[in-house]
Design a protein around this motif. Structure first.
Motif, PDB file in Angstrom:
ATOM      1  N   LEU A 258       0.802  -1.233   0.000  1.00  0.00           N
ATOM      2  CA  LEU A 258       0.000   0.000   0.000  1.00  0.00           C
ATOM      3  C   LEU A 258       0.839   1.291   0.000  1.00  0.00           C
ATOM      4  O   LEU A 258       0.508   2.229  -0.737  1.00  0.00           O
ATOM      5  CB  LEU A 258      -0.954  -0.006   1.193  1.00  0.00           C
ATOM      6  N   PRO A 259       1.911   1.385   0.784  1.00  0.00           N
ATOM      7  CA  PRO A 259       2.715   2.618   0.707  1.00  0.00           C
ATOM      8  C   PRO A 259       3.296   2.856  -0.684  1.00  0.00           C
ATOM      9  O   PRO A 259       3.442   4.005  -1.114  1.00  0.00           O
ATOM     10  CB  PRO A 259       3.832   2.368   1.736  1.00  0.00           C
ATOM     11  N   ILE A 260       3.610   1.770  -1.400  1.00  0.00           N
ATOM     12  CA  ILE A 260       4.148   1.920  -2.753  1.00  0.00           C
ATOM     13  C   ILE A 260       3.034   2.276  -3.729  1.00  0.00           C
ATOM     14  O   ILE A 260       3.254   3.038  -4.678  1.00  0.00           O
ATOM     15  CB  ILE A 260       4.874   0.636  -3.184  1.00  0.00           C
ATOM     16  N   THR A 261       1.841   1.754  -3.517  1.00  0.00           N
ATOM     17  CA  THR A 261       0.706   2.180  -4.340  1.00  0.00           C
ATOM     18  C   THR A 261       0.506   3.683  -4.210  1.00  0.00           C
ATOM     19  O   THR A 261       0.291   4.385  -5.206  1.00  0.00           O
ATOM     20  CB  THR A 261      -0.574   1.446  -3.922  1.00  0.00           C
ATOM     21  N   ALA A 262       0.596   4.192  -2.983  1.00  0.00           N
ATOM     22  CA  ALA A 262       0.474   5.629  -2.764  1.00  0.00           C
ATOM     23  C   ALA A 262       1.594   6.388  -3.462  1.00  0.00           C
ATOM     24  O   ALA A 262       1.358   7.403  -4.141  1.00  0.00           O
ATOM     25  CB  ALA A 262       0.486   5.916  -1.256  1.00  0.00           C
ATOM     26  N   PHE A 263       2.813   5.902  -3.302  1.00  0.00           N
ATOM     27  CA  PHE A 263       3.978   6.563  -3.895  1.00  0.00           C
ATOM     28  C   PHE A 263       3.916   6.538  -5.418  1.00  0.00           C
ATOM     29  O   PHE A 263       4.193   7.537  -6.087  1.00  0.00           O
ATOM     30  CB  PHE A 263       5.241   5.860  -3.397  1.00  0.00           C
ATOM     31  N   LEU A 264       3.524   5.397  -5.978  1.00  0.00           N
ATOM     32  CA  LEU A 264       3.429   5.252  -7.430  1.00  0.00           C
ATOM     33  C   LEU A 264       2.352   6.158  -8.001  1.00  0.00           C
ATOM     34  O   LEU A 264       2.552   6.820  -9.027  1.00  0.00           O
ATOM     35  CB  LEU A 264       3.137   3.792  -7.769  1.00  0.00           C
ATOM     36  N   SER A 265       1.193   6.198  -7.345  1.00  0.00           N
ATOM     37  CA  SER A 265       0.084   6.990  -7.874  1.00  0.00           C
ATOM     38  C   SER A 265       0.320   8.485  -7.742  1.00  0.00           C
ATOM     39  O   SER A 265      -0.226   9.275  -8.526  1.00  0.00           O
ATOM     40  CB  SER A 265      -1.214   6.625  -7.146  1.00  0.00           C
ATOM     41  N   ALA A 266       1.128   8.883  -6.770  1.00  0.00           N
ATOM     42  CA  ALA A 266       1.365  10.310  -6.536  1.00  0.00           C
ATOM     43  C   ALA A 266       2.662  10.774  -7.180  1.00  0.00           C
ATOM     44  O   ALA A 266       2.656  11.522  -8.166  1.00  0.00           O
ATOM     45  CB  ALA A 266       1.388  10.573  -5.027  1.00  0.00           C
ATOM     46  N   ALA A 267       3.782  10.294  -6.665  1.00  0.00           N
ATOM     47  CA  ALA A 267       5.074  10.770  -7.151  1.00  0.00           C
ATOM     48  C   ALA A 267       5.364  10.309  -8.569  1.00  0.00           C
ATOM     49  O   ALA A 267       5.914  11.062  -9.385  1.00  0.00           O
ATOM     50  CB  ALA A 267       6.189  10.299  -6.209  1.00  0.00           C
ATOM     51  N   GLY A 268       5.016   9.049  -8.894  1.00  0.00           N
ATOM     52  CA  GLY A 268       5.273   8.543 -10.240  1.00  0.00           C
ATOM     53  C   GLY A 268       4.579   9.367 -11.309  1.00  0.00           C
ATOM     54  O   GLY A 268       5.179   9.731 -12.332  1.00  0.00           O
TER      55      GLY A 268
END
Length: 511
Positions: A258-268
């Motif tokens: 989940l933290p990577i989903t957040a990071f991917l959807s935002a920062a990516g």
């Protein structure tokens, strides 16, 4: 070539810090793993503050390939902030469900390094290498939970389709180089201006039909330019999850921690659009007539597809995946509104795009931080699992509702103000039909966001675990900061708008 290393100290420090975190976690194994997470987040915040203080209003370049200006500084600060929030929100998650924490936090920082370099790039090869640094870090992070089959599947799909899209993008860049004879976005030094050795000037010459023997490829190069632009748009379309290049997104979002989903959807997405905007405004703007129609069609399809398919989702991660696809459509309107005939209107479009991007990312990170807090307690991520959350953790339910209303574009929240600006710019620049589609699908999105809120407030808790629970203080602090940002952008966006406008002015030096 100006090798002034002081200009890229934030990138050098970040690379060194990420390496130290990975090495420290490997060497000092008895140190509690959460220490590395809090240390990483604190280091990113310190670097963010120092970058904002010492690099504001700098206007220079490093080796003629990296721009260090207000636009770069804006996104440096932005990416560092997102990474800090992602790490802070993921400390408990990683402690409970992941191994090799040092590598986990280190990869987040290396991905952030790629994003910072991507936003600063003014040369095609540098941009491509930065994009791949970001992408390869994200491929590994999506599949970091090796014991989860969904994580393995999502990572594999992301990797295979990512490699294919990178090949398309690189092929497009090679054709563009063959046509223009240069990889530089725009003239950075006086000699370059006099020689005309920059993509923007070369494309301007082609568009003006003033081709002569001094140019690298005499003759009609319009077909080659169109092919190059189509391949570049396809490659970048994958990175931002635009339709029809979006198929990897739901599986990667669902499988990733989940933290990577957040990071991917935002920062990516923010990094891809920072690059998208700089490339198309500095290098490809003279050929706007060749690509604006293509991106307009993609924007319309992306808005419609993302919001309609989201109506059928039952998993929160997949719902947010299609929601993010719909948001990409709104952001692409800012690219479509760039106008080769009016730099002032182009800057308005760029400012509207970045404003919506920042508002969307703050809101999206708020959503995922709330979902992470819920998942840490329950281990569940379906929409029906949120039933009765208002009774079990009323503050968490309230903050999640605020974020969802903002994504839908309701008044008082960031989503309303930023969508209003980008739709207004689209209408003013002759793309009223895109604004109409955007407003219409925004109403559609309200339905599926309300379905999530309905589960939290209109149903009783179900299952064995129905008691109240608390959220750790660091995560609650992050939620409070993000909520404040959502209201600040929604109620008083003027200061942020002015700061963004000053940053995007760097992309249009002719103004």
């Amino acid at each position: 070539m100006d090798l002034e290393y002081a200009l890229i100290i934030p990138e050098l420090v970040l690379a060194s810090f990420a390496t130290l975190i990975v090495a420290g976690a490997l060497i000092f194994r008895r140190v509690p793993q959460e220490v590395w997470g809090y240390l990483s987040a604190a280091g990113l915040v310190v670097l963010l503050v120092l970058t904002a203080v010492f690099y504001i209003n700098v206007n220079d370049d490093f080796a003629n390939v990296l721009a260090v200006d207000n636009y770069t500084v804006l996104f440096r600060v932005f990416f560092l902030g997102i990474a800090a929030f992602a790490i802070l929100a993921g400390v408990q998650f990683a402690g409970d469900r992941l191994r090799h924490h040092g590598e986990f936090y280190g990869l987040i920082m290396f991905a952030t390094l790629g994003m910072m370099l991507l936003a600063a790039s003014r040369e095609l090869i540098t941009a491509y290498l930065s994009l791949e640094l970001m992408s390869f870090s994200l491929y590994v992070l999506v599949g970091f939970n090796k014991l989860n089959p969904f994580s393995n599947e999502g990572s594999l799909k992301y990797l295979l389709l990512g490699a294919f899209s990178s090949a398309l993008f690189l092929y497009g860049l090679s054709i563009l180089y063959g046509v223009t004879g240069t990889t530089t976005y725009s003239a950075i030094e006086p000699d370059g201006i006099e020689a005309g050795r920059n993509i923007a000037q070369q494309l301007g010459n082609f568009s003006a039909a003033t081709i002569d023997s001094a140019l690298p490829i005499p003759g009609d190069v319009r077909p080659a330019i169109i092919v190059a632009l189509v391949l570049i748009v396809a490659g970048l379309g994958f990175k931002v999850s635009a339709v029809p290049f979006h198929q990897w997104t739901p599986d990667a979002y669902q499988g990733a921690p989940l933290p990577i989903t957040a990071f991917l959807s935002a920062a990516g997405k923010a990094a891809a659009f920072a690059f998208f905007l700089r490339l198309f405004s500095e290098a490809l703007l003279p050929a706007a007539a060749e690509w604006s129609w293509l991106i307009a069609v993609i924007a319309a399809l992306t808005m419609i597809t993302g919001n309609l398919v989201a109506l059928r989702q039952t998993n929160l991660k997949r719902l947010m995946a299609y929601s993010s696809i719909g948001q990409v459509g709104y952001l692409l309107i800012g690219i479509v509104a760039l106008d080769a005939g009016s730099l002032a209107e182009s800057q308005d479009a760029a400012t509207a795009l970045v404003l919506h991007l920042l508002g969307y990312v703050a809101t999206n990170v708020l959503v995922f931080t709330a979902l992470i807090a819920f998942y840490n307690r329950t281990g569940k991520d379906d929409i029906v699992d949120l039933r009765g959350l208002a009774e079990r953790q009323p503050m968490l339910a309230l903050l999640l509702s605020i974020a969802l209303f903002s994504l839908a574009g309701m008044p008082l929240f960031a989503g309303f103000a930023t969508k209003f600006v980008i739709f207004q710019v689209a209408a003013s620049n002759g793309h009223l039909w895109l604004a109409v589609i955007g407003v219409t699908v925004s109403f559609v999105s309200l339905y599926y966001y309300l379905m999530v809120i309905k589960q939290m407030y209109l149903y009783k808790p179900e299952g064995a675990d129905t008691g109240r629970f608390s959220v750790p203080a660091p995560m609650m602090g992050a939620l409070a900061v993000l909520t404040g940002a959502v209201f600040l952008v929604g109620l008083y966006p003027a200061p942020l708008f002015k700061a963004i406008d000053a940053s995007t002015a760097m992309l249009f030096p002719g103004l």
